[in-house]
Structures are given as structure tokens and as C-alpha cells.
Design an enzyme around this catalytic site. Sequence first.
Site, PDB file in Angstrom:
ATOM      1  N   SER A 217      -4.367   3.683   1.880  1.00  0.00           N
ATOM      2  CA  SER A 217      -3.953   3.130   0.594  1.00  0.00           C
ATOM      3  C   SER A 217      -4.392   4.064  -0.541  1.00  0.00           C
ATOM      4  O   SER A 217      -3.983   5.215  -0.572  1.00  0.00           O
ATOM      5  CB  SER A 217      -4.510   1.714   0.442  1.00  0.00           C
ATOM      6  OG  SER A 217      -3.898   1.046  -0.626  1.00  0.00           O
ATOM      7  N   GLU A 340       4.167  -3.573   5.102  1.00  0.00           N
ATOM      8  CA  GLU A 340       3.122  -3.316   4.101  1.00  0.00           C
ATOM      9  C   GLU A 340       2.980  -4.452   3.082  1.00  0.00           C
ATOM     10  O   GLU A 340       1.889  -4.944   2.821  1.00  0.00           O
ATOM     11  CB  GLU A 340       3.423  -2.012   3.362  1.00  0.00           C
ATOM     12  CG  GLU A 340       3.382  -0.759   4.214  1.00  0.00           C
ATOM     13  CD  GLU A 340       1.997  -0.157   4.330  1.00  0.00           C
ATOM     14  OE1 GLU A 340       1.032  -0.788   3.868  1.00  0.00           O
ATOM     15  OE2 GLU A 340       1.887   0.951   4.880  1.00  0.00           O
ATOM     16  N   HIS A 437      -0.278  -4.504   5.004  1.00  0.00           N
ATOM     17  CA  HIS A 437      -1.022  -3.401   4.388  1.00  0.00           C
ATOM     18  C   HIS A 437      -2.501  -3.531   4.734  1.00  0.00           C
ATOM     19  O   HIS A 437      -3.153  -4.516   4.408  1.00  0.00           O
ATOM     20  CB  HIS A 437      -0.833  -3.462   2.873  1.00  0.00           C
ATOM     21  CG  HIS A 437      -1.462  -2.332   2.122  1.00  0.00           C
ATOM     22  ND1 HIS A 437      -0.993  -1.049   2.187  1.00  0.00           N
ATOM     23  CD2 HIS A 437      -2.524  -2.289   1.280  1.00  0.00           C
ATOM     24  CE1 HIS A 437      -1.720  -0.257   1.416  1.00  0.00           C
ATOM     25  NE2 HIS A 437      -2.665  -0.994   0.856  1.00  0.00           N
TER      26      HIS A 437
END
Length: 522
Positions: A217, A340, A437
Site C-alpha cells: 500500500s 482491493e 486490500h
Amino acid sequence: MTGPDLMYTVDINDGRLRGGPLPGGGALFAGIPFAAPPVGPLRLRPPQPPQPWSDVRDATEFRPAPPQRLPALLAGTGSGAGSGEGDSATTSMVEAVAGGAGAHDEDCLYLNVWTPELSGRRPVLVWIYGGGFDSGSAGLPSTDGAALSRLTGAVVVAANYRVGALGFLHLAELGGPGWAGSSNLGLQDQAMALRWVRDNIAAFGGDPGNITVAGESAGAFSIGSLLAAPAAGGTFHRAILSSGSTGRVFAADTGTAIAADLLAKLGLDTVDELADVPVERILDVQTSVIDTDIGRRNLPGGRSWGVVLDGTVLPRDPQAAVADGAAAGIGLLVGANRDEMRMFQAMQGAAYVPTDEPALLAEMEQAGVTEPARLLAGYRQRSPEADLATLRTLFLTDAVYRRPASALAAAQTAAGGSAHTYLFAAEPLGPDLGAFHGADLVLVFDALERTGNATPELIKVRDDLAGAWARFAATGDPGWAPYDPDARQNTRQFGGAGEMVTEPPADEAAAAWATASEAVKP
């Protein structure tokens, strides 16, 4: 000293360290300063070298995280109200992704080293944590370097870097010549930590000639910028980008506008006055000057904390730099998760849902899509039962993560470099959240048992993914062919149906994306 003490004592450039044993073997050296404390006159200034020490320095305890509050993306979301997720699932999800940093302190520029053995010459993994550029920590619970080292056999290093306003406030234009270097401070912290690793890691059993930087990320987006940052040049040989790419860099005028709004919120007239503002006051207001919706903050025109194209720390757009061959000598392993945005859909509940179909089409246009109706029809073909929220999830997953990952790999390949891609499709918290995610972190940080999901199938995915990371860090070859944007089945899939898939998918949605205008930076 006794034998056990000697076993965990090392000499580095700044002095001698005493670490402690890890369960099952190896050693942890925690709380090592790689820069001077960024406090007082060094607040909002580039990192400076640490002071050497003469005595043996204890390195058995983690230092506090950088100053932070609840991540902006979680602020005000409750516990997934309206999402249909149970409390335990949402709690596990947030723990797996955001972690929580515990205590924090402005004196935060320390790193941790987990090593299987001090006498070896092992590959090195330098982990850069995620957290939306406003949260995260190089220690527990956010970063379990011991688990990552155990699964990969590598020497693992994780360094704190400044986050939020203290790490990414862009003051170069607003503050005048005296503040010219005060941009991308968190990125500068990362680059200084990488130089420390290059210069010192041999003492911990690591190979300074085989350093891989890895992150998820915000950590992966940071790596995308480090590929084009002069201060990080020559400090790493390979890079693993999980749920991130070169695609999240803000224009300098956006950074300046955010800084001006922060000063106004604090009631300040000049940048110099920031030195005297209590840190808690800065944390009180920093979320109010950025976007907290996951789409708005990542699409063109959005505002968030993160890397700014300042012209100095980051002199060029990273994607353009990669396309021109700036990272051709660095092997890339670029991954994205299949679902995600499902995490944000679950956490933000009703606030995430588009007001109507025209609003979703307008958001697609904002992303550069020239035929939004065609794209929406393509997503309906992918998921015939999808409601507006799920259609937004499909769109934003492609816009922010999956397509930029493929674009980075394609640019690297076209420039003569090496790139491998993978799609994470396992579901460690079940099918409702899917491959959300941060789901991969549940596996690479070996948290399946802690979350109560250590099924044989997931354990195999964990071992396959960690094995690929280990092979890549050791040799540059994770175990499948390099990425070819023109080939079918060009991407390794972990979990899901089939070992190889095509990215971007060969469907109507991808065809609509192919006509999109070149992405405009946020």
C-alpha cells in the site's frame, strides 16, 4: 561478557549494539537510530545523521511509532456499519491491515533488524509499512518482521518513517528558500534508512550486495517513488510492490494548497510557527485538510498525505522515469489483490455508495475514462449481480491498484528491465471480503492462526507466496516468466482458480480502459 551476550552483540558504524534472541532461533536488534531525532529545530526538516555512542547500546526494545491517529480512511467509519460484516470480521480486517501502532513519539527515526544468523550472508528484505501515509509502524503489531524473516529466510529490516503532516507536508514553495528541502520528508527518511542498511547490514548476517525493498500500500507507493529518487540510488537491487505502484504522486501545487490549509486550520501566519505547535494539535487537524474517501483521494484532483512531485527529492514523475529506463537495473515484483477496494466498501458503509449511476460515471470520467458507459457495462458483465457499491469497488480496484501495477510492469519491461507480476486472490477472512486490500499481509506476516483461518488451503498459499518472495529476493526469479503485456496468462495467481491469469483481464472492461486518456496525477 558471557557467551550468549557475545552471540547477540554487533558493531556497526555508529557503535556497538546488544540484541536479543528470537523464539526458534535468530536475533532481534530493535530501536536502532538511523537518523537524529526529528524534534525541535529538526521538526519538518530533512533527516540528519544520528550521534554515535561509545557504550554498548541496548537494542532489545521497539521504539514508539511516528505520531499518528486513527488512519484517515478509518476515521468516522465506525465498525463497518451498513456493510453487512459482523463485528469480529471487521475487527480482524482492521487489525490485519491497519494494525494499530500503540505508543507514538516525534522521536521516531529508529529501525529494527530480524536476522536468522549473524555469521551468514543472506538476502536482505527492507520492509516499508503501509497505512495510507498517515499511520503505521516498523514494529509490532503493524510489522511482524520475525514472521517475514522466518518465512523467507532473509534478514529483515523495517524502519519508521514520518507520516501524516509531519512526514509529507510540502513546504518548499510556501515557506520560502529556507524550507526548500522540506518536502517528502517520509520518503527522505526511507532513503536514509536504505543507506544505513547498505552500510551496516553485513554485521547482521545480511548481504549488502543483495538488498530487496518491499512494501504494501503506502509502502509500495513509496517504493514506486524511490525508484526515481536520487537519494535512494544504489541502495537496493530489487523491489517488491504489493498493492502499490508509481501511480500515486501529487502535483506540487496540490501539496502547497494542503499546506496552506493546514496553516489556516492551526491559525498560523508563517511556516516557521509550525516549530512551536504541540504535536497533538497538528494531529487534531491534519485529517481535516485532505480527502477521506478512498476514491476522491486517489483520483485526479484528490488530496491526501503522500509523495509530492517537488522537483528535488523527486525530480521526475516516477512512471515516466521507469519508462525511460531509470529502474532498468532493478528487478521488480509487482502484485495487486483481486478485490482491493472491498475492504473500504465494507468499512465505509453507506458513505462509500455512489449517490446514483451518473455519479459513478462521472467518477470514471474523472479517472480519464473516455467511454464510462462502456466501462460500466463491462463491469456488469464481470459481475452481473453487482449493485452500485460493488461496481464502484470493481472500478476503483482497477483504477488505483490493478491497472497501475500492470502499467508499471509494462513500462519496466519496455525499458529493458525485468518485471514479474502476481495477483493475490486468496480469501483469508472469507468470501464476503474476498482478496481485500491488505489480505496478503495476513499470510506474509504469518497471522492465519491468530485470525483463526489456518486452513490447509491458505497455508499452502502462504507458503507459495512467501516462497516466491524468497526466491525473488535471492535470485530475482520468483518462479514464473517475466511480465509480457501482450501475452495471455502473464501473471501468477496466488489463491483462486488457476495458477496463471491475464492482467489486465481480456474483457470488455479492459477494452474500455484501453481507450482512456493518459492518467492525470492527483
